[in-house]
Design an enzyme around this catalytic site. Structure first.
Site, PDB file in Angstrom:
ATOM      1  N   ASP A   1      25.983   0.007-128.063  1.00  0.00           N
ATOM      2  CA  ASP A   1      25.495   1.270-128.632  1.00  0.00           C
ATOM      3  C   ASP A   1      25.820   2.405-127.659  1.00  0.00           C
ATOM      4  O   ASP A   1      26.245   2.155-126.536  1.00  0.00           O
ATOM      5  CB  ASP A   1      23.970   1.183-128.834  1.00  0.00           C
ATOM      6  CG  ASP A   1      23.256   0.884-127.517  1.00  0.00           C
ATOM      7  OD1 ASP A   1      22.952   1.820-126.774  1.00  0.00           O
ATOM      8  OD2 ASP A   1      23.032  -0.310-127.199  1.00  0.00           O
TER       9      ASP A   1
ATOM     10  N   ASP B   1      23.432   4.520-126.638  1.00  0.00           N
ATOM     11  CA  ASP B   1      22.098   4.963-126.241  1.00  0.00           C
ATOM     12  C   ASP B   1      21.667   6.113-127.172  1.00  0.00           C
ATOM     13  O   ASP B   1      21.796   5.974-128.382  1.00  0.00           O
ATOM     14  CB  ASP B   1      22.069   5.331-124.746  1.00  0.00           C
ATOM     15  CG  ASP B   1      20.668   5.283-124.183  1.00  0.00           C
ATOM     16  OD1 ASP B   1      19.923   4.342-124.534  1.00  0.00           O
ATOM     17  OD2 ASP B   1      20.296   6.171-123.409  1.00  0.00           O
TER      18      ASP B   1
HETATM   19  N1  LIG Z   1      20.721   1.772-124.862  1.00  0.00           N
HETATM   20  C1  LIG Z   1      20.244   0.768-124.138  1.00  0.00           C
HETATM   21  N2  LIG Z   1      19.339   0.993-123.149  1.00  0.00           N
HETATM   22  C2  LIG Z   1      18.874  -0.034-122.393  1.00  0.00           C
HETATM   23  N3  LIG Z   1      19.236  -1.299-122.572  1.00  0.00           N
HETATM   24  C3  LIG Z   1      20.114  -1.568-123.537  1.00  0.00           C
HETATM   25  N4  LIG Z   1      20.670  -2.722-123.937  1.00  0.00           N
HETATM   26  C4  LIG Z   1      21.503  -2.451-124.957  1.00  0.00           C
HETATM   27  N5  LIG Z   1      21.509  -1.135-125.229  1.00  0.00           N
HETATM   28  C5  LIG Z   1      20.657  -0.562-124.361  1.00  0.00           C
END
Ligand SMILES: Nc1ncnc2[nH]cnc12
Ligand SMILES: CSC[C@H]1O[C@H](OP(=O)(O)O)[C@H](O)[C@@H]1O
Length: 308
Positions: A222, A224
């Protein structure tokens, strides 16, 4: 499954793979034993599954437990690292699902990080050396450059949808279990963060204290919440992890092929870390200040440690 497998394995196991979110096992590896060492720091997150690769035993540990029942701050990282060391492990490849903090690191890309920024909050036990035995290990470079070079050489094993293996980057490790705020996400980008997770620490610190060669492989799931696309949520992480698992399997297979070569035996044995932590401990606490209980715990990590 664990209960039907032998609870002993009669050879030392030198290489371990730690699996994280969406990777509680790796397809294609049939366990031949399930070990559950009781360490001075408790039991590991899951039974340590032993499987063979090219006739070499490999340990596999599910960081969050086999049913992903352990939140990042509940992972018994000391027990995990101590248990792996106790069965002979000296090299660890640790997988982690991460958010990307950079446009060029796309979901499904992998990153071999070389740095960490610690945003955990001190609530996780983070050292073996306390309670009457003090030690300070170097942590300037938190990962193992030799293992990283091996992983980098195996990039061709990744095939899924033009995913790229980035050969460096800083992982920001947050406390979680909540994801970051948008302000935090932008701040981590301004600090030079490349990816973000909740698991790099204290695992990497403890591996260093235990004199293990330790390299994390981050799998982006992703962007974030800094990006103009959707904010991260668990469904997104799990969807991309399902897509990433094929590449993880291919990459790990190639890495294990390489590590099983005789020419890498000193590296796999982490000869380059041997004595580094023991030296940091031995000279700190004067004999009259040492706590026998703490000394026993160090002895579990490094048998024969207190013998001159
Ligand atoms: N955006 C994110 N923040 C923290 N841990 C994660 N693991 C996978 N995506 C994450
Ligand atoms: C479910 S998203 C957050 C979770 O995913 C990562 O886990 P791991 O590093 O064990 O793959 C991240 O660190 C968080 O623990």
């Amino acid at each position: 499954m664990a209960s039907t497998l032998p609870a002993h394995f009669d050879k030392p196991v030198r290489i371990a793979v730690i699996g994280g979110t969406g990777l509680s096992k790796i397809d294609g590896y049939t366990p031949v034993a399930a070990l559950l060492p009781q360490t001075p720091w408790g039991l590991p997150s899951s039974p340590i599954m032993i499987a063979e690769h090219n006739g070499i035993p490999i340990a596999f540990l599910a960081r969050h437990g086999l049913s992903h029942q352990l939140a990042p701050h509940e992972v018994p990282a000391r027990a995990n690292i101590a248990a792996l060391r106790s069965i002979g492990v000296r090299s660890v490849i640790a997988f982690s699902a991460v958010g990307s903090l950079r446009e060029e690191i796309k979901p499904m890309d992998f990153v071999i990080p070389d740095q960490i920024i610690d945003r955990t909050k001190g609530v996780r036990p983070f050292t073996f050396f306390e309670g009457g035995v003090v030690g300070h290990v170097g942590f300037a470079d938190p990962f193992d450059a030799k293992l990283a070079a091996v992983v980098e050489r195996c990039a061709a094993a990744m095939q899924g949808d033009a995913a790229v293996l980035h050969n460096k980057g800083t992982v920001v490790c947050i406390e979680g279990p909540q994801f970051s705020t948008r302000a935090e996400s932008h701040m981590y980008r301004s600090w030079g963060g490349g990816v973000i997770n909740m698991s790099a620490l204290p695992e990497a610190k403890l591996a260093r204290e235990a004199e293990l060669a330790y390299q994390m492989i981050c799998m982006a799931t992703d962007y974030d919440c800094w990006h103009t696309t959707e904010d991260v949520d668990v469904a997104m992480v799990m969807k991309y992890m399902a897509a990433n698992s094929g590449n993880a399997k291919n990459l790990v297979g190639a890495v294990l092929d390489e590590l099983s070569k005789q020419e890498h035996s000193d590296m796999v044995m982490a000869k380059h870390w041997e004595g580094s932590a023991q030296g940091a401990v031995k000279f700190m606490t004067k004999p009259e200040g040492r706590n026998p209980e703490a000394m026993k715990r160090i002895e579990y990590l490094f048998p024969g440690f207190w013998e001159e």
